[in-house]
Write a protein that holds these residues in place. Structure first.
Motif, PDB file in Angstrom:
ATOM      1  N   SER A 164     -14.876   5.982  12.389  1.00 50.52           N
ATOM      2  CA  SER A 164     -13.728   6.702  11.851  1.00 50.52           C
ATOM      3  C   SER A 164     -12.460   5.860  11.951  1.00 50.52           C
ATOM      4  O   SER A 164     -11.605   5.884  11.053  1.00 50.52           O
ATOM      5  N   ALA A 165     -12.338   5.087  13.037  1.00 58.12           N
ATOM      6  CA  ALA A 165     -11.173   4.216  13.200  1.00 58.12           C
ATOM      7  C   ALA A 165     -11.145   3.146  12.120  1.00 58.12           C
ATOM      8  O   ALA A 165     -10.089   2.847  11.535  1.00 58.12           O
ATOM      9  N   ALA A 166     -12.316   2.569  11.825  1.00 47.13           N
ATOM     10  CA  ALA A 166     -12.384   1.530  10.791  1.00 47.13           C
ATOM     11  C   ALA A 166     -12.042   2.105   9.416  1.00 47.13           C
ATOM     12  O   ALA A 166     -11.314   1.483   8.623  1.00 47.13           O
ATOM     13  N   LEU A 167     -12.534   3.298   9.115  1.00 45.59           N
ATOM     14  CA  LEU A 167     -12.237   3.936   7.831  1.00 45.59           C
ATOM     15  C   LEU A 167     -10.754   4.293   7.724  1.00 45.59           C
ATOM     16  O   LEU A 167     -10.151   4.187   6.644  1.00 45.59           O
ATOM     17  N   SER A 168     -10.165   4.688   8.838  1.00 45.20           N
ATOM     18  CA  SER A 168      -8.736   5.006   8.851  1.00 45.20           C
ATOM     19  C   SER A 168      -7.893   3.758   8.618  1.00 45.20           C
ATOM     20  O   SER A 168      -6.917   3.785   7.863  1.00 45.20           O
ATOM     21  N   ARG A 169      -8.287   2.665   9.251  1.00 39.59           N
ATOM     22  CA  ARG A 169      -7.555   1.409   9.054  1.00 39.59           C
ATOM     23  C   ARG A 169      -7.605   0.973   7.593  1.00 39.59           C
ATOM     24  O   ARG A 169      -6.619   0.459   7.051  1.00 39.59           O
ATOM     25  N   GLN A 170      -8.762   1.175   6.960  1.00 40.97           N
ATOM     26  CA  GLN A 170      -8.892   0.813   5.550  1.00 40.97           C
ATOM     27  C   GLN A 170      -7.915   1.614   4.682  1.00 40.97           C
ATOM     28  O   GLN A 170      -7.254   1.068   3.786  1.00 40.97           O
ATOM     29  N   LEU A 171      -7.793   2.898   4.946  1.00 39.87           N
ATOM     30  CA  LEU A 171      -6.865   3.745   4.188  1.00 39.87           C
ATOM     31  C   LEU A 171      -5.418   3.340   4.434  1.00 39.87           C
ATOM     32  O   LEU A 171      -4.582   3.377   3.522  1.00 39.87           O
ATOM     33  N   ILE A 172      -5.112   2.940   5.652  1.00 40.51           N
ATOM     34  CA  ILE A 172      -3.745   2.483   5.959  1.00 40.51           C
ATOM     35  C   ILE A 172      -3.447   1.188   5.209  1.00 40.51           C
ATOM     36  O   ILE A 172      -2.341   0.993   4.678  1.00 40.51           O
ATOM     37  N   GLN A 173      -4.445   0.306   5.167  1.00 42.77           N
ATOM     38  CA  GLN A 173      -4.268  -0.934   4.404  1.00 42.77           C
ATOM     39  C   GLN A 173      -4.012  -0.630   2.923  1.00 42.77           C
ATOM     40  O   GLN A 173      -3.142  -1.249   2.292  1.00 42.77           O
ATOM     41  N   GLU A 174      -4.792   0.303   2.378  1.00 39.23           N
ATOM     42  CA  GLU A 174      -4.626   0.647   0.963  1.00 39.23           C
ATOM     43  C   GLU A 174      -3.252   1.255   0.698  1.00 39.23           C
ATOM     44  O   GLU A 174      -2.610   0.961  -0.324  1.00 39.23           O
ATOM     45  N   GLN A 175      -2.779   2.076   1.622  1.00 41.42           N
ATOM     46  CA  GLN A 175      -1.453   2.672   1.463  1.00 41.42           C
ATOM     47  C   GLN A 175      -0.368   1.608   1.558  1.00 41.42           C
ATOM     48  O   GLN A 175       0.621   1.631   0.809  1.00 41.42           O
ATOM     49  N   PHE A 176      -0.558   0.653   2.452  1.00 42.76           N
ATOM     50  CA  PHE A 176       0.400  -0.456   2.580  1.00 42.76           C
ATOM     51  C   PHE A 176       0.458  -1.262   1.284  1.00 42.76           C
ATOM     52  O   PHE A 176       1.533  -1.650   0.817  1.00 42.76           O
ATOM     53  N   SER A 177      -0.730  -1.495   0.709  1.00 45.49           N
ATOM     54  CA  SER A 177      -0.791  -2.263  -0.538  1.00 45.49           C
ATOM     55  C   SER A 177      -0.070  -1.529  -1.672  1.00 45.49           C
ATOM     56  O   SER A 177       0.569  -2.168  -2.530  1.00 45.49           O
ATOM     57  N   LYS A 178      -0.118  -0.217  -1.684  1.00 41.93           N
ATOM     58  CA  LYS A 178       0.573   0.570  -2.704  1.00 41.93           C
ATOM     59  C   LYS A 178       2.083   0.540  -2.511  1.00 41.93           C
ATOM     60  O   LYS A 178       2.854   0.469  -3.476  1.00 41.93           O
ATOM     61  N   ASP A 179       2.497   0.594  -1.256  1.00 40.99           N
ATOM     62  CA  ASP A 179       3.930   0.719  -0.960  1.00 40.99           C
ATOM     63  C   ASP A 179       4.673  -0.607  -0.932  1.00 40.99           C
ATOM     64  O   ASP A 179       5.911  -0.628  -1.041  1.00 40.99           O
ATOM     65  N   PHE A 180       3.952  -1.725  -0.799  1.00 45.92           N
ATOM     66  CA  PHE A 180       4.597  -3.047  -0.725  1.00 45.92           C
ATOM     67  C   PHE A 180       3.943  -3.981  -1.739  1.00 45.92           C
ATOM     68  O   PHE A 180       2.750  -4.290  -1.639  1.00 45.92           O
ATOM     69  N   ASP A 181       4.739  -4.390  -2.678  1.00 46.73           N
ATOM     70  CA  ASP A 181       4.264  -5.256  -3.761  1.00 46.73           C
ATOM     71  C   ASP A 181       3.913  -6.625  -3.188  1.00 46.73           C
ATOM     72  O   ASP A 181       4.750  -7.276  -2.539  1.00 46.73           O
ATOM     73  N   ALA A 182       2.683  -7.053  -3.452  1.00 42.93           N
ATOM     74  CA  ALA A 182       2.221  -8.338  -2.933  1.00 42.93           C
ATOM     75  C   ALA A 182       3.008  -9.507  -3.508  1.00 42.93           C
ATOM     76  O   ALA A 182       3.068 -10.590  -2.915  1.00 42.93           O
ATOM     77  N   GLY A 183       3.654  -9.286  -4.667  1.00 43.11           N
ATOM     78  CA  GLY A 183       4.390 -10.374  -5.295  1.00 43.11           C
ATOM     79  C   GLY A 183       5.805 -10.520  -4.788  1.00 43.11           C
ATOM     80  O   GLY A 183       6.519 -11.440  -5.214  1.00 43.11           O
ATOM     81  N   ARG A 184       6.255  -9.630  -3.904  1.00 45.39           N
ATOM     82  CA  ARG A 184       7.625  -9.705  -3.400  1.00 45.39           C
ATOM     83  C   ARG A 184       7.649 -10.063  -1.912  1.00 45.39           C
ATOM     84  O   ARG A 184       6.681  -9.778  -1.185  1.00 45.39           O
ATOM     85  N   PRO A 185       8.747 -10.663  -1.468  1.00 47.32           N
ATOM     86  CA  PRO A 185       8.862 -10.984  -0.042  1.00 47.32           C
ATOM     87  C   PRO A 185       8.809  -9.703   0.806  1.00 47.32           C
ATOM     88  O   PRO A 185       9.310  -8.656   0.408  1.00 47.32           O
ATOM     89  N   ILE A 186       8.199  -9.818   1.960  1.00 42.46           N
ATOM     90  CA  ILE A 186       8.098  -8.680   2.884  1.00 42.46           C
ATOM     91  C   ILE A 186       9.394  -8.556   3.674  1.00 42.46           C
ATOM     92  O   ILE A 186       9.858  -9.518   4.290  1.00 42.46           O
ATOM     93  N   ASP A 187       9.970  -7.357   3.641  1.00 38.14           N
ATOM     94  CA  ASP A 187      11.176  -7.077   4.412  1.00 38.14           C
ATOM     95  C   ASP A 187      10.761  -6.506   5.774  1.00 38.14           C
ATOM     96  O   ASP A 187      10.163  -5.437   5.853  1.00 38.14           O
ATOM     97  N   HIS A 188      11.096  -7.231   6.843  1.00 32.05           N
ATOM     98  CA  HIS A 188      10.667  -6.843   8.197  1.00 32.05           C
ATOM     99  C   HIS A 188      11.132  -5.438   8.553  1.00 32.05           C
ATOM    100  O   HIS A 188      10.358  -4.615   9.067  1.00 32.05           O
ATOM    101  N   ALA A 189      12.384  -5.139   8.282  1.00 37.15           N
ATOM    102  CA  ALA A 189      12.937  -3.827   8.621  1.00 37.15           C
ATOM    103  C   ALA A 189      12.240  -2.713   7.841  1.00 37.15           C
ATOM    104  O   ALA A 189      11.985  -1.629   8.380  1.00 37.15           O
TER     105      ALA A 189
END
Length: 317
Positions: A164-189
Motif C-alpha cells: 500500500s505504501a508503494a502504491l501511495s508513493r506512485q500516486l504522489i509521484q503522478e500528482q507531482f508530475s501533474k502539478d509541476f511541469d517537467a519543462g520548467r525550473p523547479i521552485d524550491h519554495a
C-alpha cells in the motif's frame, strides 16, 4: 453432643461410590476460573499483586472411582498462589501437592493462570509515560517427574502495509508530475509548500492495529522475565502502541511507522530473530495477526524456534 467429628461422620460422600455402568478413565478433571490473587515479578524485582483466574486439574485413572477431591485442589491453589511469588519452583511444588493429595487416583496434574501485569512505558519524545496492561498466561504440567512450563503474553503494535505504501508513493509521484511541469525550473519554495498540502500526500498507505501473541518455554533454571520478552518483541517490531501521546509523540510514531513497513510475514520473522537470540528460552511460538483495514479478514503468520518435538508446525488456529 455436636462435634466436628460427628458432623463429618454423618455427611455422605457420594463421589467415592463407583458407578459400574459409567466406569472409565478421564483425561482431566478439576476446576477452571478459580478467583485468587497472585504475586508476580515480571523481571524487574517489583512484585505486583494481581487478580487471576486459575485452572487446576488432575487426571482420573481409576475407572472404579466416581470423582476426585476438588476441594483439595482448591485449598492448595488458594494457599500457594496467594502467599508465594510465582516461580517455576513454586508451581512445580503446587502440582506435586495435587498429585500427593490424589495418590490413589491421579498421576498427571496441570495448572493454568491468567492475569494482567501493569508495565510503565515511556512516551516516544515528550518525556511523559503511562501504563500498559499486558495479559499473562502461565501453563504448567507435571507427569511423573517431567515438568513443563509455558509463559504467554501479547504485544499490540501498528503495521503499515509495504504494498500500500508503494502504491501511495506512485500516486504522489503522478500528482507531482501533474502539478509541476517537467519543462520548467523547479521552485524550491513551491515544492516545499506543495509537500505540506493535501496534494503532497494525495494517498496514504493503510495501517492497522496488530497483535503478536507469544508462548515461550523458559530454559531450565531461567526466571520469568516478562519485561525482557516484551522489550525484545517491541524493539524488533519498532511500532508498539503508545500510552501518553502529545503531538511530538504522535509525529515520532508516524515516523516509526514509515520506517517499519511490514507484512505479517515480516513481523513474524522479526520477532523470531529476536527471540532466537535469547538463551533463556528453550522454545517459542509466535502468532502475529494484522487486523486488516483493507479487508474484512486478518493477515496471520506463525513462527517458532524449530525445536524437534516443540512448537514447530503447531497452532494453525
Amino acid at each position: 453432643m455436636y462435634t466436628e467429628e460427628n458432623t463429618a461422620r454423618l455427611m455422605p460422600d457420594v463421589a467415592v461410590h463407583a458407578q459400574p455402568h459409567l466406569a472409565g478413565e478421564l483425561d482431566w478433571v478439576g476446576m477452571d476460573g478459580i478467583e485468587v490473587p497472585v504475586r508476580f515479578d515480571a523481571g524487574d524485582g517489583d512484585v505486583q499483586r494481581a487478580s487471576a483466574r486459575v485452572g487446576a486439574f488432575v487426571n482420573l485413572r481409576r475407572p472404579d472411582k466416581r470423582g476426585i477431591h476438588m476441594s483439595r485442589l482448591y485449598l492448595q491453589v488458594e494457599q500457594a498462589l496467594s502467599t508465594q511469588t510465582l516461580s517455576a519452583t513454586s508451581l512445580r511444588e503446587l502440582l506435586r501437592g495435587f498429585l500427593d493429595s490424589h495418590k490413589d487416583l491421579s498421576d498427571r496434574a496441570c495448572l493454568s493462570i491468567r492475569f494482567e501485569h501493569l508495565v510503565r512505558r515511556p512516551a516516544l519524545r515528550s518525556g511523559n509515560s503511562g501504563w500498559r496492561a499486558y495479559p499473562v498466561s502461565i501453563e504448567a504440567s507435571l507427569v511423573g517427574d517431567a515438568f513443563l512450563l509455558e509463559l504467554g503474553t501479547e504485544v499490540v503494535y501498528s503495521s503499515t502495509c509495504p504494498a500500500s505504501a508503494a502504491l501511495s508513493r506512485q500516486l504522489i509521484q503522478e500528482q507531482f508530475s501533474k502539478d509541476f511541469d517537467a519543462g520548467r525550473p523547479i521552485d524550491h519554495a513551491a515544492v516545499l509548500a506543495w509537500l505540506g498540502s493535501e496534494k503532497g500526500i494525495v494517498a496514504t498507505p493503510h495501517a492497522q492495529r496488530s497483535v503478536a501473541r507469544l508462548r515461550v518455554r523458559p530454559a531450565e533454571g531461567a526466571k520469568f522475565d516478562l519485561i525482557d520478552l516484551i522489550d525484545r518483541t517491541e524493539q524488533a517490531l519498532g511500532t508498539p502502541v503508545q500510552t501518553a501521546v502529545k503531538r511530538e509523540d504522535e509525529q515520532a510514531f508516524a515516523l516509526a511507522n514509515g520506517g517499519n513497513l511490514m507484512f505479517c510475514e515480516d513481523a513474524a520473522r522479526r520477532i523470531q530473530k529476536a527471540l532466537d537470540a535469547d538463551d533463556a528460552l528453550s522454545d517459542f511460538h509466535i502468532r502475529v495477526e494484522h487486523q486488516e483495514s483493507l479487508h474484512p479478514h486478518d493477515a496471520v503468520a506463525y513462527a517458532s524456534k524449530g525445536v524437534e518435538g516443540g512448537y514447530a508446525g503447531k497452532g494453525c488456529a
